[in-house]
Design a protein around this motif. Structure first.
Motif, mmCIF file in Angstrom:
data_model
loop_
_atom_site.group_PDB
_atom_site.id
_atom_site.type_symbol
_atom_site.label_atom_id
_atom_site.label_comp_id
_atom_site.label_asym_id
_atom_site.label_seq_id
_atom_site.Cartn_x
_atom_site.Cartn_y
_atom_site.Cartn_z
ATOM 1 N N LEU A 111 3.841 0.914 12.556
ATOM 2 C CA LEU A 111 2.523 1.334 13.030
ATOM 3 C C LEU A 111 1.416 0.791 12.121
ATOM 4 O O LEU A 111 0.376 0.340 12.601
ATOM 5 N N PHE A 133 -5.337 11.451 21.076
ATOM 6 C CA PHE A 133 -6.291 10.434 20.603
ATOM 7 C C PHE A 133 -5.877 9.042 21.088
ATOM 8 O O PHE A 133 -6.712 8.231 21.472
ATOM 9 N N ALA A 134 -4.568 8.799 21.056
ATOM 10 C CA ALA A 134 -4.072 7.474 21.442
ATOM 11 C C ALA A 134 -4.378 7.202 22.915
ATOM 12 O O ALA A 134 -4.782 6.097 23.282
ATOM 13 N N TYR A 187 -7.018 -4.085 13.929
ATOM 14 C CA TYR A 187 -8.290 -4.307 13.237
ATOM 15 C C TYR A 187 -8.737 -5.755 13.442
ATOM 16 O O TYR A 187 -9.890 -6.022 13.795
ATOM 17 N N MET A 206 -1.587 -1.513 13.299
ATOM 18 C CA MET A 206 -2.987 -1.124 13.077
ATOM 19 C C MET A 206 -3.771 -2.270 12.434
ATOM 20 O O MET A 206 -4.924 -2.502 12.765
ATOM 21 N N TYR A 264 -2.116 13.359 17.912
ATOM 22 C CA TYR A 264 -2.079 11.891 17.820
ATOM 23 C C TYR A 264 -2.011 11.283 19.222
ATOM 24 O O TYR A 264 -2.761 10.383 19.560
ATOM 25 N N CYS A 284 -5.913 10.435 9.604
ATOM 26 C CA CYS A 284 -5.599 9.390 8.623
ATOM 27 C C CYS A 284 -6.908 8.815 8.079
ATOM 28 O O CYS A 284 -7.304 7.711 8.447
ATOM 29 N N LEU A 318 0.831 -1.198 0.000
ATOM 30 C CA LEU A 318 0.000 0.000 0.000
ATOM 31 C C LEU A 318 0.862 1.242 0.000
ATOM 32 O O LEU A 318 0.501 2.278 -0.512
ATOM 33 N N ARG A 357 -13.094 1.113 6.084
ATOM 34 C CA ARG A 357 -12.818 -0.234 6.563
ATOM 35 C C ARG A 357 -13.154 -0.359 8.056
ATOM 36 O O ARG A 357 -13.756 -1.342 8.486
ATOM 37 N N CYS A 408 -9.612 9.403 15.754
ATOM 38 C CA CYS A 408 -8.227 9.633 15.387
ATOM 39 C C CYS A 408 -8.087 9.594 13.864
ATOM 40 O O CYS A 408 -7.429 10.423 13.268
ATOM 41 N N HIS A 409 -8.735 8.614 13.256
ATOM 42 C CA HIS A 409 -8.612 8.467 11.808
ATOM 43 C C HIS A 409 -9.226 9.636 11.046
ATOM 44 O O HIS A 409 -8.640 10.109 10.083
HETATM 45 C C1 HEC Z 1 -4.225 7.736 17.846
HETATM 46 C C2 HEC Z 1 -4.643 7.614 16.466
HETATM 47 C C3 HEC Z 1 -5.159 6.299 15.958
HETATM 48 C C4 HEC Z 1 -6.002 5.407 16.572
HETATM 49 C C5 HEC Z 1 -6.650 5.506 17.957
HETATM 50 C C6 HEC Z 1 -6.194 4.320 15.651
HETATM 51 N N1 HEC Z 1 -5.483 4.532 14.499
HETATM 52 FE FE1 HEC Z 1 -5.384 3.299 12.903
HETATM 53 N N2 HEC Z 1 -3.947 4.466 12.066
HETATM 54 C C7 HEC Z 1 -3.475 5.648 12.600
HETATM 55 C C8 HEC Z 1 -2.382 6.149 11.778
HETATM 56 C C9 HEC Z 1 -1.568 7.420 12.001
HETATM 57 C C10 HEC Z 1 -2.230 5.201 10.724
HETATM 58 C C11 HEC Z 1 -1.181 5.229 9.595
HETATM 59 C C12 HEC Z 1 -0.029 4.310 10.029
HETATM 60 C C13 HEC Z 1 1.187 4.351 9.133
HETATM 61 O O1 HEC Z 1 1.020 4.303 7.901
HETATM 62 O O2 HEC Z 1 2.298 4.382 9.672
HETATM 63 C C14 HEC Z 1 -3.243 4.176 10.926
HETATM 64 C C15 HEC Z 1 -3.467 3.102 10.067
HETATM 65 C C16 HEC Z 1 -4.520 2.212 10.188
HETATM 66 C C17 HEC Z 1 -4.882 1.218 9.209
HETATM 67 C C18 HEC Z 1 -4.208 1.017 7.861
HETATM 68 C C19 HEC Z 1 -3.015 0.110 8.025
HETATM 69 C C20 HEC Z 1 -2.389 -0.202 6.676
HETATM 70 O O3 HEC Z 1 -2.668 -1.294 6.169
HETATM 71 O O4 HEC Z 1 -1.625 0.634 6.173
HETATM 72 C C21 HEC Z 1 -5.962 0.516 9.706
HETATM 73 C C22 HEC Z 1 -6.726 -0.624 9.038
HETATM 74 C C23 HEC Z 1 -6.263 1.082 11.005
HETATM 75 N N3 HEC Z 1 -5.372 2.115 11.267
HETATM 76 C C24 HEC Z 1 -7.254 0.613 11.827
HETATM 77 C C25 HEC Z 1 -7.469 1.075 13.131
HETATM 78 C C26 HEC Z 1 -8.403 0.471 14.069
HETATM 79 C C27 HEC Z 1 -9.305 -0.723 13.775
HETATM 80 C C28 HEC Z 1 -8.312 1.194 15.216
HETATM 81 C C29 HEC Z 1 -9.029 0.954 16.504
HETATM 82 C C30 HEC Z 1 -9.085 -0.381 17.024
HETATM 83 C C31 HEC Z 1 -7.347 2.269 14.978
HETATM 84 N N4 HEC Z 1 -6.849 2.160 13.709
HETATM 85 C C32 HEC Z 1 -7.015 3.241 15.916
HETATM 86 C C33 HEC Z 1 -3.950 6.290 13.719
HETATM 87 C C34 HEC Z 1 -4.824 5.720 14.653
#
Ligand code: HEC
Length: 159
Positions: free
Chosen positions: A50, A102-103, A58, A54, A99, A140, A42, A146, A135-136
């Motif tokens: 990270l 939110f985290a 999921y 993530m 960030y 992001c 991707l 999804r 956060c998203h």
């Molecule tokens: C504090 C902020 C934050 C929270 C809370 C968060 N995310 Fe994320 N998420 C991000 C960021 C920033 C990225 C991009 C990561 C990178 O590319 O390094 C990301 C990327 C992702 C991706 C894409 C990964 C990929 O394949 O590139 C998914 C799916 C995702 N998050 C799902 C979730 C889910 C489900 C939750 C909750 C259970 C969650 N995130 C909670 C910030 C967050």
């Protein structure tokens, strides 16, 4: 004489047909073997720590959703605290105060979900997914669609 010309013609046509099929097969084989080449990651630089975390989050959320639906206790397998230290595709984003804010909300809520009893679990799960989404939406937006799938009720399989 006429008959032998016919035979030779048929022979050539058949050879041509088989050769083409072999070529197609070979191309298919190469595509299968070269999946990595045709399916680009991707992110052109590969997937960050990270991003991989993530994806596991999921999967974990999806599993917890099923646990709750089955009336089982919520069980966490991942160390979600890693979202505070894992290397991101855009490190400055993950280092931002926004960030981190939110985290922290997310991680606090995760504890509530882990300790939830009975009916509370579903409520806390819903809020947790809202935390993923806040956060998203702010930082992001790509994976939002999804993540929203986690809000859909589990489809009952007909036996
Ligand atoms: C504090 C902020 C934050 C929270 C809370 C968060 N995310 Fe994320 N998420 C991000 C960021 C920033 C990225 C991009 C990561 C990178 O590319 O390094 C990301 C990327 C992702 C991706 C894409 C990964 C990929 O394949 O590139 C998914 C799916 C995702 N998050 C799902 C979730 C889910 C489900 C939750 C909750 C259970 C969650 N995130 C909670 C910030 C967050």
């Amino acid at each position: 004489m006429k008959r032998s010309i016919q035979l030779i013609t048929i022979f050539f046509i058949l050879t041509f047909v088989f050769a083409c099929q072999a070529e197609i097969k070979e191309a298919e084989k190469q595509e299968q073997q070269g999946k990595v080449k045709t399916k680009r990651p991707l992110n052109p630089n590969g997937d960050s720590e990270l991003a991989l975390m993530m994806r596991s989050m999921y999967d974990e959320a999806d599993r917890i959703k099923k646990q709750i639906a089955a009336g089982e206790a919520v069980e966490l397998k991942l160390d979600h605290g890693k979202i505070l230290t894992a290397h991101a595709t855009e490190p400055e984003k993950a280092a931002s105060a926004e960030y981190k804010g939110f985290a922290k909300v997310y991680l606090n809520h995760l504890q509530k979900l882990e300790n939830a009893k009975g009916d509370e679990a579903q409520k806390h799960f819903n809020t947790l997914v809202e935390n993923c989404l806040s956060c998203h939406q702010a930082l992001c937006p790509g994976p939002v669609v999804r993540i929203k799938k986690l809000q859909r009720p589990i489809q009952q399989k007909s036996i």
